[in-house]
Write an enzyme that holds these catalytic residues in place. Structure first.
Site, PDB file in Angstrom:
ATOM      1  N   CYS A  54       0.827  -1.209   0.000  1.00  0.00           N
ATOM      2  CA  CYS A  54       0.000   0.000   0.000  1.00  0.00           C
ATOM      3  C   CYS A  54       0.861   1.260   0.000  1.00  0.00           C
ATOM      4  O   CYS A  54       1.901   1.334   0.654  1.00  0.00           O
ATOM      5  CB  CYS A  54      -0.918  -0.013   1.223  1.00  0.00           C
ATOM      6  SG  CYS A  54      -2.049   1.387   1.253  1.00  0.00           S
ATOM      7  N   CYS A  58       0.321   4.991   6.945  1.00  0.00           N
ATOM      8  CA  CYS A  58      -0.303   4.759   8.261  1.00  0.00           C
ATOM      9  C   CYS A  58       0.704   4.068   9.187  1.00  0.00           C
ATOM     10  O   CYS A  58       1.168   2.953   8.890  1.00  0.00           O
ATOM     11  CB  CYS A  58      -1.551   3.898   8.093  1.00  0.00           C
ATOM     12  SG  CYS A  58      -2.631   4.487   6.778  1.00  0.00           S
ATOM     13  N   CYS A  61       0.468   0.354  10.301  1.00  0.00           N
ATOM     14  CA  CYS A  61       0.026  -0.681   9.358  1.00  0.00           C
ATOM     15  C   CYS A  61       1.142  -1.523   8.751  1.00  0.00           C
ATOM     16  O   CYS A  61       2.048  -1.006   8.080  1.00  0.00           O
ATOM     17  CB  CYS A  61      -0.802  -0.060   8.235  1.00  0.00           C
ATOM     18  SG  CYS A  61      -1.566  -1.343   7.211  1.00  0.00           S
ATOM     19  N   CYS A  98     -16.111  -9.598   5.982  1.00  0.00           N
ATOM     20  CA  CYS A  98     -15.535  -8.305   5.613  1.00  0.00           C
ATOM     21  C   CYS A  98     -14.277  -8.487   4.770  1.00  0.00           C
ATOM     22  O   CYS A  98     -13.317  -9.128   5.197  1.00  0.00           O
ATOM     23  CB  CYS A  98     -15.212  -7.519   6.879  1.00  0.00           C
ATOM     24  SG  CYS A  98     -14.483  -5.915   6.514  1.00  0.00           S
ATOM     25  N   CYS A 130     -19.328  -6.875   4.027  1.00  0.00           N
ATOM     26  CA  CYS A 130     -18.706  -5.595   4.358  1.00  0.00           C
ATOM     27  C   CYS A 130     -17.414  -5.499   3.552  1.00  0.00           C
ATOM     28  O   CYS A 130     -16.812  -6.517   3.215  1.00  0.00           O
ATOM     29  CB  CYS A 130     -18.412  -5.574   5.855  1.00  0.00           C
ATOM     30  SG  CYS A 130     -17.541  -4.095   6.391  1.00  0.00           S
ATOM     31  N   CYS A 190     -19.398   1.516   9.128  1.00  0.00           N
ATOM     32  CA  CYS A 190     -18.644   0.871  10.199  1.00  0.00           C
ATOM     33  C   CYS A 190     -17.414   1.740  10.411  1.00  0.00           C
ATOM     34  O   CYS A 190     -16.589   1.866   9.508  1.00  0.00           O
ATOM     35  CB  CYS A 190     -18.250  -0.542   9.778  1.00  0.00           C
ATOM     36  SG  CYS A 190     -17.050  -1.308  10.878  1.00  0.00           S
ATOM     37  N   ARG A 262     -17.613  -3.301  18.344  1.00  0.00           N
ATOM     38  CA  ARG A 262     -16.817  -4.503  18.026  1.00  0.00           C
ATOM     39  C   ARG A 262     -15.473  -4.520  18.748  1.00  0.00           C
ATOM     40  O   ARG A 262     -14.661  -3.611  18.583  1.00  0.00           O
ATOM     41  CB  ARG A 262     -16.619  -4.588  16.504  1.00  0.00           C
ATOM     42  CG  ARG A 262     -15.965  -5.895  16.038  1.00  0.00           C
ATOM     43  CD  ARG A 262     -16.115  -6.097  14.533  1.00  0.00           C
ATOM     44  NE  ARG A 262     -17.504  -6.041  14.139  1.00  0.00           N
ATOM     45  CZ  ARG A 262     -18.023  -5.149  13.280  1.00  0.00           C
ATOM     46  NH1 ARG A 262     -17.266  -4.278  12.677  1.00  0.00           N
ATOM     47  NH2 ARG A 262     -19.317  -5.169  13.010  1.00  0.00           N
TER      48      ARG A 262
HETATM   49  N1  SAM Z   1      -6.722   0.287   3.272  1.00  0.00           N
HETATM   50  C1  SAM Z   1      -7.999   0.496   3.824  1.00  0.00           C
HETATM   51  C2  SAM Z   1      -8.046   1.633   4.808  1.00  0.00           C
HETATM   52  O1  SAM Z   1      -7.006   1.981   5.357  1.00  0.00           O
HETATM   53  O2  SAM Z   1      -9.132   2.137   5.045  1.00  0.00           O
HETATM   54  C3  SAM Z   1      -8.605  -0.739   4.456  1.00  0.00           C
HETATM   55  C4  SAM Z   1      -7.745  -1.685   5.259  1.00  0.00           C
HETATM   56  S1  SAM Z   1      -7.044  -1.031   6.766  1.00  0.00           S
HETATM   57  C5  SAM Z   1      -5.862  -2.263   7.146  1.00  0.00           C
HETATM   58  C6  SAM Z   1      -8.365  -1.201   7.920  1.00  0.00           C
HETATM   59  C7  SAM Z   1      -8.141  -0.746   9.341  1.00  0.00           C
HETATM   60  O3  SAM Z   1      -7.373  -1.694  10.057  1.00  0.00           O
HETATM   61  C8  SAM Z   1      -7.381   0.550   9.563  1.00  0.00           C
HETATM   62  O4  SAM Z   1      -8.185   1.667   9.386  1.00  0.00           O
HETATM   63  C9  SAM Z   1      -6.964   0.410  11.020  1.00  0.00           C
HETATM   64  O5  SAM Z   1      -7.932   0.986  11.866  1.00  0.00           O
HETATM   65  C10 SAM Z   1      -6.909  -1.108  11.233  1.00  0.00           C
HETATM   66  N2  SAM Z   1      -5.524  -1.554  11.488  1.00  0.00           N
HETATM   67  C11 SAM Z   1      -4.542  -1.684  10.581  1.00  0.00           C
HETATM   68  N3  SAM Z   1      -3.404  -2.091  11.154  1.00  0.00           N
HETATM   69  C12 SAM Z   1      -3.666  -2.229  12.477  1.00  0.00           C
HETATM   70  C13 SAM Z   1      -2.870  -2.607  13.601  1.00  0.00           C
HETATM   71  N4  SAM Z   1      -1.582  -2.903  13.474  1.00  0.00           N
HETATM   72  N5  SAM Z   1      -3.449  -2.641  14.812  1.00  0.00           N
HETATM   73  C14 SAM Z   1      -4.775  -2.338  14.938  1.00  0.00           C
HETATM   74  N6  SAM Z   1      -5.560  -1.967  13.919  1.00  0.00           N
HETATM   75  C15 SAM Z   1      -5.017  -1.892  12.701  1.00  0.00           C
HETATM   76  C1  DTB Z   2     -11.089  -2.833  11.949  1.00  0.00           C
HETATM   77  O1  DTB Z   2     -11.436  -1.837  12.601  1.00  0.00           O
HETATM   78  N1  DTB Z   2     -10.184  -3.698  12.349  1.00  0.00           N
HETATM   79  C2  DTB Z   2      -9.957  -4.719  11.326  1.00  0.00           C
HETATM   80  C3  DTB Z   2     -11.007  -4.344  10.246  1.00  0.00           C
HETATM   81  N2  DTB Z   2     -11.570  -3.139  10.760  1.00  0.00           N
HETATM   82  C4  DTB Z   2     -10.598  -4.176   8.855  1.00  0.00           C
HETATM   83  C5  DTB Z   2      -8.542  -4.777  10.873  1.00  0.00           C
HETATM   84  C6  DTB Z   2      -7.547  -5.013  11.980  1.00  0.00           C
HETATM   85  C7  DTB Z   2      -6.212  -5.196  11.368  1.00  0.00           C
HETATM   86  C8  DTB Z   2      -5.165  -5.578  12.352  1.00  0.00           C
HETATM   87  C9  DTB Z   2      -3.830  -5.718  11.720  1.00  0.00           C
HETATM   88  C10 DTB Z   2      -3.723  -6.794  10.684  1.00  0.00           C
HETATM   89  O2  DTB Z   2      -4.181  -7.944  10.907  1.00  0.00           O
HETATM   90  O3  DTB Z   2      -3.130  -6.532   9.636  1.00  0.00           O
HETATM   91 FE1  SF4 Z   3      -2.829   1.211   3.368  1.00  0.00          FE
HETATM   92 FE2  SF4 Z   3      -2.676   0.055   5.754  1.00  0.00          FE
HETATM   93 FE3  SF4 Z   3      -3.145   2.646   5.591  1.00  0.00          FE
HETATM   94 FE4  SF4 Z   3      -5.067   0.910   4.802  1.00  0.00          FE
HETATM   95  S1  SF4 Z   3      -4.275   1.169   6.868  1.00  0.00           S
HETATM   96  S2  SF4 Z   3      -4.408   2.763   3.742  1.00  0.00           S
HETATM   97  S3  SF4 Z   3      -3.771  -0.744   3.992  1.00  0.00           S
HETATM   98  S4  SF4 Z   3      -1.267   1.590   4.920  1.00  0.00           S
END
Ligand code: SAM
Ligand code: DTB
Ligand code: SF4
Length: 328
Positions: A54, A58, A61, A98, A130, A190, A262
């Site tokens: 990506c 973030c 992430c 989802c 979702c 959500c 959740r």
């Molecule tokens: N790329 C899209 C976005 O950012 O909206 C969808 C996927 S993103 C991985 C979905 C959500 O996962 C993020 O908004 C964040 O709240 C959660 N998330 C990602 N990495 C995480 C982590 N290491 N710990 C907890 N939540 C995480």
């Molecule tokens: C949300 O709030 N938590 C989920 C879902 N929406 C997409 C994602 C959590 C991701 C945790 C890190 C991972 O597994 O990559």
């Molecule tokens: Fe990309 Fe992760 Fe940010 Fe979603 S949360 S926009 S997958 S870097």
């Protein structure tokens, strides 16, 4: 019944959030009992249909291309692979599925066409579908709705003030705009956040304020504990204490009585007792299946054992719609 309010002030939320934790749990449990079927927990399953690579930054992430986290970039999964996984999830007792993609935003290309087909295929299994695909235009949201999408996940993650410390490649306003587009298309929203990223209690309170003062409360509010991943800027962060999850969940329950709250990322490190406290504080939804998107989660068997131990029942799919149909 106490009314559903969209005019909460920051001071009111602060007072709710900061009260002694047992008092807070008691109040949240009372609201929970009034508005929700206590003992019922929604079972959702996540699938990363497009993992890694990506372009966003973030800080939490593991899928951001610029960090070395060991998560490789994959191309979009096929329709068959996804529908197979959805069937597994359904057979494992899940009612919401989802699909997540590591995209900054949706583009009008063949990958989006494929996701549209996946939505149709999963919807045909009788699951609530979702997606979480990044930013969306109004037209894209409408296409997803038409394909049978039920909800769209798009998190605000933290307060507007803290946002720039966590993400610089997009703004809070970008996020809010997508939420509005999702709502305009008639999709359920959500939207929640993450705790444990170095934010203050005030940041958490402000996030809850933003959610609870939207004209329409989100249909579901995921509360994530940061999963601190090696290689990300938030590597090595201390895990949040269960009391912090409880405070966040209980305050969300009091502010948004009808939302599904959740208990999301972070469950893998929590005991049954700790999770029970979260359910008591008003959480009524979880992700099951051994993986979230890229990180571990309790497997179906562990959750089945927990449900038995705590006397929890899975919530049926499309419950609100079924109740409305009976009422009409
Ligand atoms: N790329 C899209 C976005 O950012 O909206 C969808 C996927 S993103 C991985 C979905 C959500 O996962 C993020 O908004 C964040 O709240 C959660 N998330 C990602 N990495 C995480 C982590 N290491 N710990 C907890 N939540 C995480
Ligand atoms: C949300 O709030 N938590 C989920 C879902 N929406 C997409 C994602 C959590 C991701 C945790 C890190 C991972 O597994 O990559
Ligand atoms: Fe990309 Fe992760 Fe940010 Fe979603 S949360 S926009 S997958 S870097």
């Amino acid at each position: 019944m106490t009314e559903i309010r969209n005019d909460w002030t920051l001071d009111e939320i602060k007072a709710i959030y900061n009260q002694p934790v047992l008092e807070l749990i008691f109040k949240a449990a009372t609201i929970h009992k009034k508005y929700q079927a206590t003992g019922e927990v929604q079972v959702c399953t996540l699938l990363s249909v497009k993992t890694g690579g990506c372009s966003e930054d973030c800080a939490y992430c593991p899928q951001a291309a610029r960090y070395s986290t060991g998560v490789d970039a994959h191309k979009l999964m096929t329709y068959e692979q996804v529908v197979d996984k959805a069937l597994d999830a359904k057979n494992g007792g899940s009612t919401r599925f989802c699909m997540g993609a590591a995209w900054r935003n949706v583009r009008d290309n063949s990958d989006f066409d494929k996701v549209i087909d996946m939505v149709k295929g999963v919807n045909a299994l009788g699951l609530e579908v979702c997606c979480t695909l990044g930013m969306l235009t109004e037209d894209q949201a409408a296409r997803l709705k038409e394909a049978g999408l039920y909800a769209y996940n798009h998190n605000l993650d933290t307060s507007e003030e803290k946002y720039d410390d966590i993400i610089t490649t997009r703004t809070y306003n970008d996020r809010l705009e997508t939420l509005n587009n999702v709502e305009k298309a008639g999709l359920s929203v959500c939207c929640g956040g993450i705790i444990g990223m170095g934010e203050t209690d005030d940041d958490r309170i402000k996030l809850l304020h933003t959610l609870a003062t939207r004209p329409l409360h989100p249909e579901s509010v995921p509360v994530n504990a940061l999963v601190s991943v090696k290689g990300t800027p938030l590597e090595g962060r201390e895990r949040v204490k269960v009391w912090e999850m409880v405070r966040m969940i209980a305050t969300a329950r009091i502010l948004m009585p009808k939302a599904m709250v959740r208990l999301s990322a972070g469950r893998n490190e929590m005991s049954y007792e700790q999770q029970a406290l979260c359910f008591l504080a008003g959480a009524n939804s979880i992700f099951t299946g051994e993986k979230l998107l890229t990180t571990p989660n309790p497997d179906f068997d562990a959750d089945r054992e927990m449900f038995e131990l705590l006397g929890l029942k899975p919530r049926e799919s499309f419950k609100v719609e079924k109740q409305e149909a009976v009422a009409n």
